[in-house]
Motif scaffolding. Structure first.
Motif, PDB file in Angstrom:
ATOM      1  N   LEU A 225       0.831  -1.198   0.000  1.00 51.64           N
ATOM      2  CA  LEU A 225       0.000   0.000   0.000  1.00 51.64           C
ATOM      3  C   LEU A 225       0.866   1.248   0.000  1.00 51.64           C
ATOM      4  CD1 LEU A 225      -2.670  -1.048   2.651  1.00 51.64           C
ATOM      5  CD2 LEU A 225      -2.852  -1.151   0.166  1.00 51.64           C
ATOM      6  N   LYS A 226       0.389   2.250  -0.696  1.00 52.06           N
ATOM      7  CA  LYS A 226       1.068   3.527  -0.731  1.00 52.06           C
ATOM      8  C   LYS A 226       0.623   4.327   0.491  1.00 52.06           C
ATOM      9  CE  LYS A 226       1.202   5.562  -4.736  1.00 52.06           C
ATOM     10  NZ  LYS A 226       0.885   6.375  -5.925  1.00 52.06           N
ATOM     11  N   ARG A 227       1.554   4.971   1.179  1.00 53.48           N
ATOM     12  CA  ARG A 227       1.232   5.801   2.348  1.00 53.48           C
ATOM     13  C   ARG A 227       1.117   7.242   1.881  1.00 53.48           C
ATOM     14  NH1 ARG A 227       0.789   9.490   5.790  1.00 53.48           N
ATOM     15  NH2 ARG A 227       1.203   9.232   7.996  1.00 53.48           N
ATOM     16  N   LEU A 228      -0.100   7.753   1.857  1.00 55.77           N
ATOM     17  CA  LEU A 228      -0.343   9.124   1.450  1.00 55.77           C
ATOM     18  C   LEU A 228      -0.283  10.025   2.672  1.00 55.77           C
ATOM     19  CD1 LEU A 228      -3.314   8.428  -0.976  1.00 55.77           C
ATOM     20  CD2 LEU A 228      -0.875   8.551  -1.508  1.00 55.77           C
TER      21      LEU A 228
ATOM     22  N   ASP B 272      -2.099  18.496   6.829  1.00 60.00           N
ATOM     23  CA  ASP B 272      -1.495  18.812   8.128  1.00 60.00           C
ATOM     24  C   ASP B 272      -0.086  18.229   8.241  1.00 60.00           C
ATOM     25  OD1 ASP B 272      -3.750  20.230   8.889  1.00 60.00           O
ATOM     26  OD2 ASP B 272      -4.648  18.521   9.950  1.00 60.00           O
ATOM     27  N   GLU B 273       0.112  17.002   7.772  1.00 62.01           N
ATOM     28  CA  GLU B 273       1.444  16.395   7.794  1.00 62.01           C
ATOM     29  C   GLU B 273       2.393  17.144   6.855  1.00 62.01           C
ATOM     30  OE1 GLU B 273       0.374  11.734   8.716  1.00 62.01           O
ATOM     31  OE2 GLU B 273      -0.060  12.531   6.719  1.00 62.01           O
ATOM     32  N   TYR B 274       1.888  17.543   5.724  1.00 60.00           N
ATOM     33  CA  TYR B 274       2.648  18.315   4.738  1.00 60.00           C
ATOM     34  C   TYR B 274       3.143  19.620   5.365  1.00 60.00           C
ATOM     35  CZ  TYR B 274       3.071  20.866   0.189  1.00 60.00           C
ATOM     36  OH  TYR B 274       3.489  21.589  -0.903  1.00 60.00           O
ATOM     37  N   HIS B 275       2.262  20.321   6.078  1.00 56.10           N
ATOM     38  CA  HIS B 275       2.650  21.568   6.755  1.00 56.10           C
ATOM     39  C   HIS B 275       3.665  21.294   7.866  1.00 56.10           C
ATOM     40  CE1 HIS B 275      -0.127  24.636   5.037  1.00 56.10           C
ATOM     41  NE2 HIS B 275      -0.718  23.543   4.620  1.00 56.10           N
TER      42      HIS B 275
ATOM     43  N   ILE C 247       3.382  14.397  -2.835  1.00 60.32           N
ATOM     44  CA  ILE C 247       4.074  15.669  -3.029  1.00 60.32           C
ATOM     45  C   ILE C 247       4.660  15.688  -4.434  1.00 60.32           C
ATOM     46  CG2 ILE C 247       5.967  17.149  -2.263  1.00 60.32           C
ATOM     47  CD1 ILE C 247       5.646  15.850   0.526  1.00 60.32           C
ATOM     48  N   PHE C 248       4.316  16.742  -5.184  1.00 57.35           N
ATOM     49  CA  PHE C 248       4.826  16.909  -6.541  1.00 57.35           C
ATOM     50  C   PHE C 248       5.661  18.166  -6.612  1.00 57.35           C
ATOM     51  CE2 PHE C 248       1.179  14.210  -7.218  1.00 57.35           C
ATOM     52  CZ  PHE C 248       1.600  13.347  -8.210  1.00 57.35           C
ATOM     53  N   GLU C 249       6.792  18.061  -7.302  1.00 57.94           N
ATOM     54  CA  GLU C 249       7.631  19.220  -7.548  1.00 57.94           C
ATOM     55  C   GLU C 249       7.083  19.942  -8.774  1.00 57.94           C
ATOM     56  OE1 GLU C 249      12.364  20.261  -8.072  1.00 57.94           O
ATOM     57  OE2 GLU C 249      11.753  18.243  -7.532  1.00 57.94           O
TER      58      GLU C 249
ATOM     59  N   LEU D 258      -8.146  22.004  -0.811  1.00 59.69           N
ATOM     60  CA  LEU D 258      -9.283  21.357  -1.445  1.00 59.69           C
ATOM     61  C   LEU D 258      -9.862  20.231  -0.602  1.00 59.69           C
ATOM     62  CD1 LEU D 258      -8.121  21.167  -5.170  1.00 59.69           C
ATOM     63  CD2 LEU D 258      -9.508  22.914  -4.055  1.00 59.69           C
ATOM     64  N   SER D 259      -8.987  19.545   0.141  1.00 59.92           N
ATOM     65  CA  SER D 259      -9.425  18.430   0.976  1.00 59.92           C
ATOM     66  C   SER D 259      -8.306  18.092   1.956  1.00 59.92           C
ATOM     67  CB  SER D 259      -9.759  17.203   0.118  1.00 59.92           C
ATOM     68  OG  SER D 259      -8.577  16.669  -0.458  1.00 59.92           O
ATOM     69  N   VAL D 260      -8.467  17.020   2.682  1.00 60.40           N
ATOM     70  CA  VAL D 260      -7.469  16.582   3.674  1.00 60.40           C
ATOM     71  C   VAL D 260      -6.150  16.212   3.010  1.00 60.40           C
ATOM     72  CG1 VAL D 260      -6.990  14.794   5.404  1.00 60.40           C
ATOM     73  CG2 VAL D 260      -9.236  15.822   5.286  1.00 60.40           C
ATOM     74  N   THR D 261      -6.181  15.792   1.741  1.00 62.52           N
ATOM     75  CA  THR D 261      -4.957  15.350   1.055  1.00 62.52           C
ATOM     76  C   THR D 261      -4.608  16.182  -0.175  1.00 62.52           C
ATOM     77  OG1 THR D 261      -6.230  13.718  -0.189  1.00 62.52           O
ATOM     78  CG2 THR D 261      -5.164  12.940   1.840  1.00 62.52           C
ATOM     79  N   ASN D 262      -5.227  17.343  -0.327  1.00 57.73           N
ATOM     80  CA  ASN D 262      -4.981  18.157  -1.521  1.00 57.73           C
ATOM     81  C   ASN D 262      -4.795  19.624  -1.190  1.00 57.73           C
ATOM     82  OD1 ASN D 262      -5.314  16.405  -4.005  1.00 57.73           O
ATOM     83  ND2 ASN D 262      -7.133  15.844  -2.830  1.00 57.73           N
ATOM     84  N   GLU D 263      -3.606  20.129  -1.527  1.00 60.71           N
ATOM     85  CA  GLU D 263      -3.329  21.550  -1.382  1.00 60.71           C
ATOM     86  C   GLU D 263      -2.473  22.018  -2.561  1.00 60.71           C
ATOM     87  OE1 GLU D 263      -2.915  23.720   2.551  1.00 60.71           O
ATOM     88  OE2 GLU D 263      -0.863  23.835   1.750  1.00 60.71           O
ATOM     89  N   PRO D 264      -3.130  22.189  -3.718  1.00 62.66           N
ATOM     90  CA  PRO D 264      -2.383  22.689  -4.876  1.00 62.66           C
ATOM     91  C   PRO D 264      -2.120  24.185  -4.746  1.00 62.66           C
ATOM     92  CG  PRO D 264      -4.687  22.474  -5.427  1.00 62.66           C
ATOM     93  CD  PRO D 264      -4.524  21.935  -4.020  1.00 62.66           C
ATOM     94  N   GLU D 265      -1.229  24.681  -5.602  1.00 60.26           N
ATOM     95  CA  GLU D 265      -0.914  26.110  -5.670  1.00 60.26           C
ATOM     96  C   GLU D 265      -1.040  26.553  -7.122  1.00 60.26           C
ATOM     97  OE1 GLU D 265       2.692  27.248  -3.664  1.00 60.26           O
ATOM     98  OE2 GLU D 265       2.252  25.952  -1.958  1.00 60.26           O
ATOM     99  N   PRO D 266      -2.277  26.775  -7.574  1.00 56.83           N
ATOM    100  CA  PRO D 266      -2.470  27.162  -8.979  1.00 56.83           C
ATOM    101  C   PRO D 266      -1.849  28.517  -9.287  1.00 56.83           C
ATOM    102  CG  PRO D 266      -4.560  27.127  -7.783  1.00 56.83           C
ATOM    103  CD  PRO D 266      -3.510  26.715  -6.825  1.00 56.83           C
TER     104      PRO D 266
END
Length: 185
Positions: free
Chosen positions: A6-9, A13-16, A37-39, A76-84
């Motif tokens: 399984l992939k651990r996403l 909050d963890e990203y911050h 996380i995408f560069e 956008l959600s618990v697992t999505n924070e894009p920077e358009p």
């Protein structure tokens, strides 16, 4: 015995937290999309000029009606924070000082795209549609065209229209010339 890997996403909050403790550096150009996380690709001078010019035009035409944000996070959600590149947001007097905007705050998102066009179409368009973002523009630098995704139905954009130089695009009852978007004179 079969064992599924399984992939651990990670969550926003963890990203911050990763940024707070220095795992992610302030200069890193990253986005959290679907828990990964995408560069982001480097910003070229034409890309930067179009973002700045379009933001200026939108601020002039929509002054006091919306907030135009450049390359800032959306939660956008618990697992999505894009920077358009550009987010057009519902006006708030605090300019979202208390928290990043959420999907209900977003009127439109604009991405200026060259090397990232496949990612913007195949990953970001579905992401924005699933979260109910009413309108999503991809400004295609290579082909001098603007692709507008709209009319969200059941988590997908049901309408796509391509605009070319010489045509006009409407956003919040204001018209923008494609030539002006590309700074073509």
């Amino acid at each position: 015995m079969k064992m599924e890997v399984l992939k651990r996403l990670i969550s926003v909050d963890e990203y911050h937290k990763m940024a707070e403790i220095g795992i992610l550096k302030p200069d890193d150009r990253l986005e959290l999309i679907n828990g990964e996380i995408f560069e982001m690709t480097p910003i070229g001078s034409k890309h930067a000029a179009i973002v700045d010019h379009l933001a200026m035009k939108m601020n002039q035409l929509l002054s006091g009606q919306v907030i135009v944000r450049i390359q800032n996070p959306l939660r956008l959600s618990v697992t999505n924070e894009p920077e358009p590149d550009i987010s057009i947001l519902t006006y708030r007097s605090d300019f979202y000082a208390s928290a990043h905007p959420v999907p209900a705050d977003v009127l439109a998102i604009i991405e200026v795209s060259n090397a990232s066009i496949k990612f913007d179409k195949e990953v970001k368009a579905p992401l924005y549609a699933v979260h109910g973002i009413p309108e999503y523009w991809i400004i295609d630098l290579e082909n001098n065209r603007v692709e507008v995704f709209s009319n969200v139905k059941e988590g997908t954009y049901s309408k796509t229209k391509v605009y070319l130089p010489g045509e006009e695009i409407s956003l919040i009852d204001k018209k923008f010339a494609v030539n002006d978007v590309f700074i073509l004179g």
